[in-house]
Design a protein around this motif. Structure first.
Motif, short mmCIF file in Angstrom:
data_model
loop_
_atom_site.label_atom_id
_atom_site.label_comp_id
_atom_site.label_asym_id
_atom_site.label_seq_id
_atom_site.Cartn_x
_atom_site.Cartn_y
_atom_site.Cartn_z
N ILE A 167 0.87 -1.17 0.00
CA ILE A 167 0.00 0.00 0.00
C ILE A 167 0.90 1.22 0.00
O ILE A 167 1.53 1.55 1.00
N TRP A 168 0.97 1.86 -1.14
CA TRP A 168 2.00 2.85 -1.43
C TRP A 168 1.90 4.14 -0.62
O TRP A 168 2.89 4.78 -0.37
N GLY A 169 0.69 4.59 -0.30
CA GLY A 169 0.55 5.96 0.15
C GLY A 169 0.64 6.88 -1.05
O GLY A 169 0.03 6.62 -2.10
N ASP A 170 1.46 7.93 -0.97
CA ASP A 170 1.50 8.95 -2.02
C ASP A 170 2.76 8.88 -2.88
O ASP A 170 3.42 9.89 -3.15
N ILE A 171 3.09 7.69 -3.34
CA ILE A 171 4.18 7.55 -4.31
C ILE A 171 3.79 8.21 -5.63
O ILE A 171 4.60 8.85 -6.31
N ILE A 172 2.52 8.05 -6.02
CA ILE A 172 2.00 8.58 -7.28
C ILE A 172 0.79 9.46 -6.99
O ILE A 172 -0.08 9.10 -6.19
N HIS A 173 0.71 10.61 -7.65
CA HIS A 173 -0.46 11.50 -7.56
C HIS A 173 -1.12 11.55 -8.93
O HIS A 173 -0.56 12.11 -9.88
N GLY A 174 -2.33 11.01 -9.00
CA GLY A 174 -3.01 10.98 -10.28
C GLY A 174 -2.58 9.76 -11.06
O GLY A 174 -2.27 8.71 -10.51
N ASP A 175 -2.56 9.88 -12.37
CA ASP A 175 -2.18 8.76 -13.21
C ASP A 175 -1.49 9.33 -14.45
O ASP A 175 -1.57 10.52 -14.73
N TYR A 176 -0.82 8.48 -15.16
CA TYR A 176 -0.16 8.79 -16.43
C TYR A 176 1.11 9.61 -16.26
O TYR A 176 2.18 9.22 -16.72
N ILE A 177 1.06 10.76 -15.65
CA ILE A 177 2.20 11.67 -15.63
C ILE A 177 3.40 11.07 -14.92
O ILE A 177 4.49 10.94 -15.49
N GLN A 178 3.25 10.70 -13.66
CA GLN A 178 4.42 10.29 -12.87
C GLN A 178 4.89 8.88 -13.18
O GLN A 178 6.02 8.53 -12.83
N PHE A 179 4.07 8.05 -13.82
CA PHE A 179 4.57 6.78 -14.31
C PHE A 179 5.49 7.01 -15.51
O PHE A 179 6.53 6.35 -15.64
N ASP A 180 5.12 7.93 -16.39
CA ASP A 180 5.95 8.24 -17.55
C ASP A 180 7.08 9.18 -17.22
O ASP A 180 8.15 9.14 -17.85
N ASP A 181 6.86 10.06 -16.23
CA ASP A 181 7.87 11.05 -15.83
C ASP A 181 8.06 11.01 -14.30
O ASP A 181 7.55 11.88 -13.58
#
Length: 318
Positions: free
Chosen positions: A243-257
């Motif tokens: 359970i990550w917490g706030d590793i990622i905010h939203g989708d698409y952007i931070q996986f690619d960048d």
């Protein structure tokens, strides 16, 4: 038996039928029943329930940092998200057959009626706040702790709250020197208000870096978003969920960048380093991840792809 003339008369009547006035049948009214707000699945012998606290429309291109706003907005538009995508606020309930453990507690009343739905969705899922044995926090931001306390009253009266010691020292003991911006001072105030009733009732328990918050659960220190930000780990029969917490905010952007961070990060540069480690580990080890701000229910796998990383949602099953 009708004559030929009678038959032709009947055929003519049928031909004119589309032009005849029709009975007015009222359309169905819009339903007032809200979404149930939970999704349940099994992880080995564990019952995992994702709980939605609601969504918040946020101008993500303006909130992200480390890349031009115009480029960020192009990426959001390419994924049909517009200028203010609704960002999910997710929490997760684990039933191991002996305990009910809630990971994060939503916003309560802090963000208005668009959020603060966690307890009603908990009820939809078949549980009540009084049944919760423990609340484990990934960190102490308001969207993870605001639901602990409403109008000074503990919402989980029978639960201990488990927090990383490093996180508690920053937000409650205020042992770290940081620039005291108005936004950060607001965060300090909301943290104190959320935890005060649990502190006075001696219901707060602290855990060390990377130590089990409670027996049977693990933690991974993932600093940057906040100093003691920690992912929470559960496992059963060879299956693992982080359970990550706030590793990622939203989708698409931070996986690619992954180098893009958010204004909410206490230390954005550290958050970038942490995200790189978390994404690479999840892709290599192929365990499930659950994100607090990935579109609900926020559960899936991380994979390497042609841009950087991708997210594959958990396949739906009943």
């Amino acid at each position: 038996m009708p004559t030929r003339r009678q038959a032709l008369t009947l055929m003519g009547a049928f031909a004119m039928w589309p032009l005849a006035p029709r009975l007015a049948i009222p359309a169905a009214a819009f339903s007032k029943i809200e979404n149930s707000g939970f999704y349940r699945f099994k992880l080995g012998d564990l019952e995992i329930t994702a709980l939605s606290d609601g969504t918040l429309p946020l101008p993500l291109a303006k909130i992200y940092r480390n890349k031009a706003e115009s480029e960020l907005q192009k990426q959001l538009d390419a994924n049909f998200l517009g200028t203010e995508p609704h960002v999910s606020i997710n929490a997760f309930l684990i039933n191991d057959g002996q305990r009910l453990v809630l990971v994060d507690a939503g916003t309560g009343t802090l963000f208005g009626p668009i959020a603060g739905k966690l307890i009603s969705h908990l009820s939809n899922a078949g549980y009540q706040p009084s049944q919760i044995d423990a609340v484990v926090l990934t960190h102490i931001h308001a969207d993870h702790t605001g639901g602990l306390t409403i109008e000074g009253k503990r919402q989980y009266p029978n639960a201990d709250v488990h927090i990383a010691e490093r996180e508690y020292d920053f937000w409650i003991n205020r042992l770290t020197n940081v620039a005291h911006t108005p936004e950060l001072e607001k965060d300090f105030a909301s943290a104190k208000a959320a935890l005060a009733p649990y502190i006075s009732a001696d219901r707060v328990r602290l855990f060390k870096d990377n130590a089990p918050p409670i027996p049977g659960f693990g933690s991974i220190l993932r600093p940057g978003h906040t100093p003691g930000h920690s992912s929470i780990v559960v496992s059963s029969k060879g299956e693992r969920l982080v359970i990550w917490g706030d590793i990622i905010h939203g989708d698409y952007i931070q996986f690619d960048d992954p180098d893009v961070y958010v204004t909410f990060d206490v230390d954005g540069r550290e958050a970038v380093k942490t995200r790189a480690v978390a994404l690479e580990e999840a892709a290599q080890q192929k365990y499930l991840v659950a994100g607090a701000h990935i579109p609900f229910p926020g559960i899936g796998h991380v994979v390497r792809d042609e841009t950087m990383f991708g997210f594959i949602p958990l396949n739906y099953s009943e």
